[in-house]
Design a protein around this motif. Structure first.
Motif, PDB file in Angstrom:
ATOM      1  N   SER A  94       0.734  -1.270   0.134  1.00 55.75           N
ATOM      2  CA  SER A  94      -0.028  -0.162   0.116  1.00 55.75           C
ATOM      3  C   SER A  94       0.923   1.334   0.091  1.00 55.75           C
ATOM      4  CB  SER A  94      -0.851   0.168   1.265  1.00 55.75           C
ATOM      5  OG  SER A  94      -0.196   0.345   2.333  1.00 55.75           O
ATOM      6  N   ASN A  95       0.246   2.135   0.012  1.00 50.82           N
ATOM      7  CA  ASN A  95       0.984   3.741   0.123  1.00 50.82           C
ATOM      8  C   ASN A  95       0.751   3.830   1.776  1.00 50.82           C
ATOM      9  OD1 ASN A  95      -1.711   4.648   1.215  1.00 50.82           O
ATOM     10  ND2 ASN A  95      -1.967   5.795  -0.948  1.00 50.82           N
ATOM     11  N   PHE A  96       1.373   4.898   2.148  1.00 52.92           N
ATOM     12  CA  PHE A  96       1.642   5.228   3.682  1.00 52.92           C
ATOM     13  C   PHE A  96       0.525   5.496   4.490  1.00 52.92           C
ATOM     14  CE2 PHE A  96       6.221   6.955   3.103  1.00 52.92           C
ATOM     15  CZ  PHE A  96       6.769   5.825   2.650  1.00 52.92           C
ATOM     16  N   ASP A  97      -0.831   5.445   3.623  1.00 56.55           N
ATOM     17  CA  ASP A  97      -1.950   5.721   4.331  1.00 56.55           C
ATOM     18  C   ASP A  97      -2.954   4.283   4.294  1.00 56.55           C
ATOM     19  OD1 ASP A  97      -1.746   8.519   4.967  1.00 56.55           O
ATOM     20  OD2 ASP A  97      -2.242   8.835   2.802  1.00 56.55           O
ATOM     21  N   GLY A  98      -2.204   3.245   4.026  1.00 54.74           N
ATOM     22  CA  GLY A  98      -2.769   1.986   3.922  1.00 54.74           C
ATOM     23  C   GLY A  98      -3.794   1.747   2.618  1.00 54.74           C
ATOM     24  N   GLU A  99      -3.713   2.620   1.883  1.00 54.84           N
ATOM     25  CA  GLU A  99      -4.522   2.776   0.641  1.00 54.84           C
ATOM     26  C   GLU A  99      -3.686   2.250  -0.597  1.00 54.84           C
ATOM     27  OE1 GLU A  99      -7.792   3.835   0.602  1.00 54.84           O
ATOM     28  OE2 GLU A  99      -7.426   4.365   2.866  1.00 54.84           O
ATOM     29  N   PRO A 100      -4.601   1.489  -1.618  1.00 55.86           N
ATOM     30  CA  PRO A 100      -3.734   1.171  -3.070  1.00 55.86           C
ATOM     31  C   PRO A 100      -3.103   2.041  -3.665  1.00 55.86           C
ATOM     32  CG  PRO A 100      -6.113   1.095  -3.007  1.00 55.86           C
ATOM     33  CD  PRO A 100      -5.842   1.534  -1.733  1.00 55.86           C
ATOM     34  N   GLY A 101      -3.138   3.398  -3.437  1.00 53.46           N
ATOM     35  CA  GLY A 101      -2.643   4.406  -4.320  1.00 53.46           C
ATOM     36  C   GLY A 101      -1.002   4.706  -4.532  1.00 53.46           C
ATOM     37  N   PHE A 102      -0.299   3.423  -4.081  1.00 53.16           N
ATOM     38  CA  PHE A 102       1.037   3.613  -4.057  1.00 53.16           C
ATOM     39  C   PHE A 102       1.764   3.791  -5.218  1.00 53.16           C
ATOM     40  CE2 PHE A 102       0.441  -0.843  -4.780  1.00 53.16           C
ATOM     41  CZ  PHE A 102       1.471  -1.446  -5.451  1.00 53.16           C
ATOM     42  N   MET A 103       1.322   3.390  -6.522  1.00 53.42           N
ATOM     43  CA  MET A 103       1.646   3.801  -7.864  1.00 53.42           C
ATOM     44  C   MET A 103       1.567   5.110  -8.212  1.00 53.42           C
ATOM     45  SD  MET A 103       2.962   0.769  -9.387  1.00 53.42           S
ATOM     46  CE  MET A 103       2.384   0.936 -11.106  1.00 53.42           C
ATOM     47  N   GLU A 104       0.572   5.821  -7.536  1.00 42.90           N
ATOM     48  CA  GLU A 104       0.223   7.243  -7.885  1.00 42.90           C
ATOM     49  C   GLU A 104       0.952   8.146  -7.060  1.00 42.90           C
ATOM     50  OE1 GLU A 104      -3.128   4.938  -9.267  1.00 42.90           O
ATOM     51  OE2 GLU A 104      -2.399   5.124  -7.318  1.00 42.90           O
ATOM     52  N   ASP A 105       1.387   7.840  -5.716  1.00 45.99           N
ATOM     53  CA  ASP A 105       2.037   8.824  -4.933  1.00 45.99           C
ATOM     54  C   ASP A 105       3.397   8.357  -4.734  1.00 45.99           C
ATOM     55  OD1 ASP A 105       2.162   7.198  -2.948  1.00 45.99           O
ATOM     56  OD2 ASP A 105       0.305   8.142  -1.830  1.00 45.99           O
ATOM     57  N   GLY A 106       3.705   7.382  -5.101  1.00 42.71           N
ATOM     58  CA  GLY A 106       5.367   7.074  -5.165  1.00 42.71           C
ATOM     59  C   GLY A 106       5.771   6.498  -3.843  1.00 42.71           C
ATOM     60  N   ARG A 107       4.916   6.422  -2.850  1.00 38.18           N
ATOM     61  CA  ARG A 107       5.256   6.170  -1.419  1.00 38.18           C
ATOM     62  C   ARG A 107       4.899   4.600  -1.241  1.00 38.18           C
ATOM     63  NH1 ARG A 107       5.930  10.459   1.896  1.00 38.18           N
ATOM     64  NH2 ARG A 107       5.883  12.481   0.842  1.00 38.18           N
ATOM     65  N   ILE A 108       5.576   3.563  -0.735  1.00 38.26           N
ATOM     66  CA  ILE A 108       5.418   2.278  -0.775  1.00 38.26           C
ATOM     67  C   ILE A 108       5.495   1.735   0.415  1.00 38.26           C
ATOM     68  CG2 ILE A 108       7.388   1.439  -1.885  1.00 38.26           C
ATOM     69  CD1 ILE A 108       5.707  -0.781  -3.298  1.00 38.26           C
ATOM     70  N   VAL A 109       4.986   0.735   1.164  1.00 36.09           N
ATOM     71  CA  VAL A 109       5.314   0.103   2.263  1.00 36.09           C
ATOM     72  C   VAL A 109       4.560  -1.439   1.727  1.00 36.09           C
ATOM     73  CG1 VAL A 109       3.405   0.798   3.393  1.00 36.09           C
ATOM     74  CG2 VAL A 109       5.329  -0.070   4.679  1.00 36.09           C
ATOM     75  N   CYS A 110       5.371  -2.341   2.252  1.00 33.60           N
ATOM     76  CA  CYS A 110       4.879  -3.801   1.978  1.00 33.60           C
ATOM     77  C   CYS A 110       5.753  -4.638   3.018  1.00 33.60           C
ATOM     78  CB  CYS A 110       5.264  -4.247   0.508  1.00 33.60           C
ATOM     79  SG  CYS A 110       6.912  -4.004  -0.107  1.00 33.60           S
ATOM     80  N   ALA A 111       5.082  -6.029   3.215  1.00 27.54           N
ATOM     81  CA  ALA A 111       5.437  -6.812   3.967  1.00 27.54           C
ATOM     82  C   ALA A 111       4.453  -7.973   3.819  1.00 27.54           C
ATOM     83  CB  ALA A 111       5.431  -6.443   5.393  1.00 27.54           C
ATOM     84  N   SER A 112       4.858  -9.015   4.786  1.00 27.18           N
ATOM     85  CA  SER A 112       3.955 -10.159   4.736  1.00 27.18           C
ATOM     86  C   SER A 112       2.791  -9.686   5.719  1.00 27.18           C
ATOM     87  CB  SER A 112       4.715 -11.270   5.346  1.00 27.18           C
ATOM     88  OG  SER A 112       5.267 -10.915   6.808  1.00 27.18           O
ATOM     89  N   PRO A 113       1.912 -10.595   5.690  1.00 32.19           N
ATOM     90  CA  PRO A 113       0.508 -10.085   6.342  1.00 32.19           C
ATOM     91  C   PRO A 113       0.685  -9.823   7.724  1.00 32.19           C
ATOM     92  CG  PRO A 113       0.033 -11.808   4.746  1.00 32.19           C
ATOM     93  CD  PRO A 113       1.570 -11.644   4.847  1.00 32.19           C
ATOM     94  N   LYS A 114       1.461 -10.578   8.366  1.00 35.94           N
ATOM     95  CA  LYS A 114       1.730 -10.382  10.014  1.00 35.94           C
ATOM     96  C   LYS A 114       2.668  -9.098  10.400  1.00 35.94           C
ATOM     97  CE  LYS A 114       0.168 -14.431  11.326  1.00 35.94           C
ATOM     98  NZ  LYS A 114      -0.784 -14.803  12.452  1.00 35.94           N
ATOM     99  N   ILE A 115       3.544  -8.708   9.435  1.00 37.08           N
ATOM    100  CA  ILE A 115       4.347  -7.469   9.699  1.00 37.08           C
ATOM    101  C   ILE A 115       3.996  -6.483   8.961  1.00 37.08           C
ATOM    102  CG2 ILE A 115       6.872  -6.664   9.040  1.00 37.08           C
ATOM    103  CD1 ILE A 115       6.536  -9.145  11.194  1.00 37.08           C
ATOM    104  N   PHE A 116       3.045  -6.387   8.030  1.00 40.38           N
ATOM    105  CA  PHE A 116       2.624  -5.368   7.309  1.00 40.38           C
ATOM    106  C   PHE A 116       1.937  -4.230   8.204  1.00 40.38           C
ATOM    107  CE2 PHE A 116      -0.657  -3.028   5.032  1.00 40.38           C
ATOM    108  CZ  PHE A 116       0.158  -2.387   4.027  1.00 40.38           C
ATOM    109  N   PRO A 117       1.005  -4.726   8.990  1.00 42.41           N
ATOM    110  CA  PRO A 117       0.108  -3.820  10.028  1.00 42.41           C
ATOM    111  C   PRO A 117       1.378  -3.159  10.811  1.00 42.41           C
ATOM    112  CG  PRO A 117      -0.667  -5.991  10.326  1.00 42.41           C
ATOM    113  CD  PRO A 117       0.239  -6.024   9.364  1.00 42.41           C
ATOM    114  N   GLN A 118       2.191  -3.526  11.183  1.00 46.71           N
ATOM    115  CA  GLN A 118       3.236  -3.085  12.259  1.00 46.71           C
ATOM    116  C   GLN A 118       4.213  -2.024  11.591  1.00 46.71           C
ATOM    117  OE1 GLN A 118       5.075  -6.473  14.705  1.00 46.71           O
ATOM    118  NE2 GLN A 118       3.761  -7.532  13.415  1.00 46.71           N
ATOM    119  N   LEU A 119       4.484  -2.514  10.257  1.00 45.27           N
ATOM    120  CA  LEU A 119       5.449  -1.647   9.546  1.00 45.27           C
ATOM    121  C   LEU A 119       4.753  -0.372   9.006  1.00 45.27           C
ATOM    122  CD1 LEU A 119       8.306  -1.230   8.382  1.00 45.27           C
ATOM    123  CD2 LEU A 119       7.353  -2.733   6.469  1.00 45.27           C
ATOM    124  N   LEU A 120       3.448  -0.738   8.696  1.00 46.86           N
ATOM    125  CA  LEU A 120       2.638   0.251   8.116  1.00 46.86           C
ATOM    126  C   LEU A 120       2.261   1.406   9.344  1.00 46.86           C
ATOM    127  CD1 LEU A 120       0.865   1.838   5.853  1.00 46.86           C
ATOM    128  CD2 LEU A 120      -1.102   0.328   6.716  1.00 46.86           C
TER     129      LEU A 120
END
Length: 132
Positions: A94-120
């Motif tokens: 996702s982007n940094f707001d947890g939305e799917p718009g990472f391709m549009e705003d150039g901000r990306i965060v990604c991880a496995s399902p257990k780590i993703f919410p912690q990193l986000l």
């Protein structure tokens, strides 16, 4: 991967994770925001790595070599293939707001399902401070 399916890592705790990132080099407009994210994630994980191009870093997340990744200022061509690889390997992007718009705003965060919410949460908390 030699006839093996790509799978994101199975780690569940952020302190056990190795996280990838890229360092701002084209523009230092968001440098302070990035430095604060870097500090928080460094303190919360077992390490941060910069293996290479963002596309490679994202492929490493999909293959479970990195447990997560975040970066600011990427172009769609830096993220498109890697984002799809991560989704197909069972991860979240996702982007940094947890939305799917990472391709549009150039901000990306990604991880496995257990780590993703912690990193986000860590990345998003800092991002919201600087978005004001």
């Amino acid at each position: 991967m030699n006839e093996r399916r790509l799978r994101v890592s199975k780690r569940e705790r952020l302190p056990d994770c190795l996280i990838g990132t890229g360092f701002p080099f084209r523009s230092i407009e968001h440098l302070e925001e990035y430095v604060q994210m870097f500090k928080k994630i460094t303190e919360a994980t077992c390490g941060i790595r910069r293996p290479g191009a963002a596309a490679l870093d994202l492929a490493y997340v999909a293959a479970g070599r990195l447990d997560g990744f975040w970066e600011i200022g990427l172009s769609p061509w830096d993220m498109a293939a890697g984002g799809l690889l991560i989704l197909e390997a069972g991860g979240l992007v996702s982007n940094f707001d947890g939305e799917p718009g990472f391709m549009e705003d150039g901000r990306i965060v990604c991880a496995s399902p257990k780590i993703f919410p912690q990193l986000l949460k860590m990345v998003g908390d800092v991002h919201r401070q600087y978005a004001k």
